[in-house]
Write an enzyme that holds these catalytic residues in place. Structure first.
Site, PDB file in Angstrom:
ATOM      1  N   GLU A  48      -6.299  -6.244   0.765  1.00 48.59           N
ATOM      2  CA  GLU A  48      -5.756  -4.983   1.282  1.00 48.59           C
ATOM      3  C   GLU A  48      -5.884  -3.881   0.235  1.00 48.59           C
ATOM      4  O   GLU A  48      -6.288  -2.748   0.547  1.00 48.59           O
ATOM      5  CB  GLU A  48      -4.284  -5.178   1.649  1.00 48.59           C
ATOM      6  CG  GLU A  48      -3.558  -3.900   2.040  1.00 48.59           C
ATOM      7  CD  GLU A  48      -2.059  -3.993   1.814  1.00 48.59           C
ATOM      8  OE1 GLU A  48      -1.433  -2.928   1.652  1.00 48.59           O
ATOM      9  OE2 GLU A  48      -1.521  -5.114   1.787  1.00 48.59           O
ATOM     10  N   ASP A  52      -8.263  -0.604   0.801  1.00 44.69           N
ATOM     11  CA  ASP A  52      -7.751   0.764   0.775  1.00 44.69           C
ATOM     12  C   ASP A  52      -8.705   1.681   0.011  1.00 44.69           C
ATOM     13  O   ASP A  52      -8.990   2.803   0.442  1.00 44.69           O
ATOM     14  CB  ASP A  52      -6.366   0.780   0.123  1.00 44.69           C
ATOM     15  CG  ASP A  52      -5.794   2.179   0.005  1.00 44.69           C
ATOM     16  OD1 ASP A  52      -5.449   2.773   1.039  1.00 44.69           O
ATOM     17  OD2 ASP A  52      -5.710   2.690  -1.129  1.00 44.69           O
ATOM     18  N   GLU A 124      -6.899  -2.995   6.501  1.00 41.96           N
ATOM     19  CA  GLU A 124      -7.478  -2.684   5.193  1.00 41.96           C
ATOM     20  C   GLU A 124      -8.016  -3.945   4.528  1.00 41.96           C
ATOM     21  O   GLU A 124      -9.070  -3.914   3.879  1.00 41.96           O
ATOM     22  CB  GLU A 124      -6.434  -2.021   4.297  1.00 41.96           C
ATOM     23  CG  GLU A 124      -6.114  -0.592   4.699  1.00 41.96           C
ATOM     24  CD  GLU A 124      -5.170   0.097   3.737  1.00 41.96           C
ATOM     25  OE1 GLU A 124      -5.364   1.300   3.496  1.00 41.96           O
ATOM     26  OE2 GLU A 124      -4.235  -0.563   3.235  1.00 41.96           O
TER      27      GLU A 124
END
Length: 235
Positions: A48, A52, A124
């Site tokens: 994640e 991002d 993400e």
């Protein structure tokens, strides 16, 4: 997740994983890992975090290539909007990502598959997994497959744009002077006035706009001026 589910999710993303374990990690919530350490040696927070950054780069690159005169401020605002939980969770819902999540018992019972925060984080993580498995271009394709419409909608809505500031910056960089706005017409009743404004740079009129306030008219004029400057770069 079964082999069929992995293939289904990969198809929705538009990418076939070489390392299926990466996709499995991307949909594994920490609650599942904590309750089932024998079935999941890791969970999706690292992916994640990576995803991002990948997402942010894809969005900014897309905007950078879309319009040369998009300022840093505008690109930053649009990027911040796209990486919001609400936007990412919508993208996750569009591919039924919640159905594939590996959640702990507690999260399942409290509706974890539909929680926007969990969906956004997993989305993400999926982008991060595609990047690790297939590289930047494939990750970019996956991001744009799911979010390009959102980016284009944000661009067309113009809610993130400050044309007057952009024109001021462009004029100072190119010509070393500030644009000059001139109100050339006011018409209508006092409470329903329409203002017409023209904007000049180095004595040349580059834009004209009309609106219910001088600010609105100046914004429209600035937008036209920026468009003309951009067109002169690409005859």
């Amino acid at each position: 997740m079964s082999k069929q589910e992995i293939e289904e999710l990969g198809s929705s993303i538009g990418y076939c994983f070489t390392d299926k374990g990466l996709l499995l990690e991307a949909v594994t919530h920490k609650s599942f890992h904590h309750e089932n350490p024998d079935k999941a040696s890791s969970y999706n927070e690292r992916l994640e975090f990576l995803g991002d950054s990948v997402l942010g780069l894809v969005v900014v690159e897309y905007l950078f290539k879309l319009e040369k005169y998009y300022s840093e401020a505008i690109m930053s605002k649009i990027k911040s909007y796209i990486v919001k939980e609400a936007v990412l969770s919508d993208a996750a819902e569009s591919i039924s990502l919640g159905a594939y999540l590996r959640l702990g018992k507690g999260e399942k019972e409290t509706g974890g598959r539909g929680k926007k925060s969990i969906l956004a984080d997993a989305m993400e993580a999926v982008f991060g997994a595609v990047y690790i498995d297939g590289g930047y271009e494939r990750a970019r394709d996956a991001v744009l497959r799911l979010l390009q419409d959102k980016i284009d909608t944000a661009v067309s809505s113009e809610q993130f744009f400050d044309y007057k500031t952009d024109l001021q910056e462009e004029s100072q960089v190119r010509f070393g002077i500030l644009p000059r706005y001139m109100t050339v017409k006011q018409e209508g009743e006092e409470h329903k006035k329409i203002f017409t404004v023209e904007v000049y740079i180095k004595g040349d009129r580059l834009g004209r706009g009309s609106g219910r306030s001088k600010k609105e008219a100046e914004t429209i004029a600035a937008k036209e001026a920026l468009s003309k400057i951009k067109s002169s770069e690409n005859p």
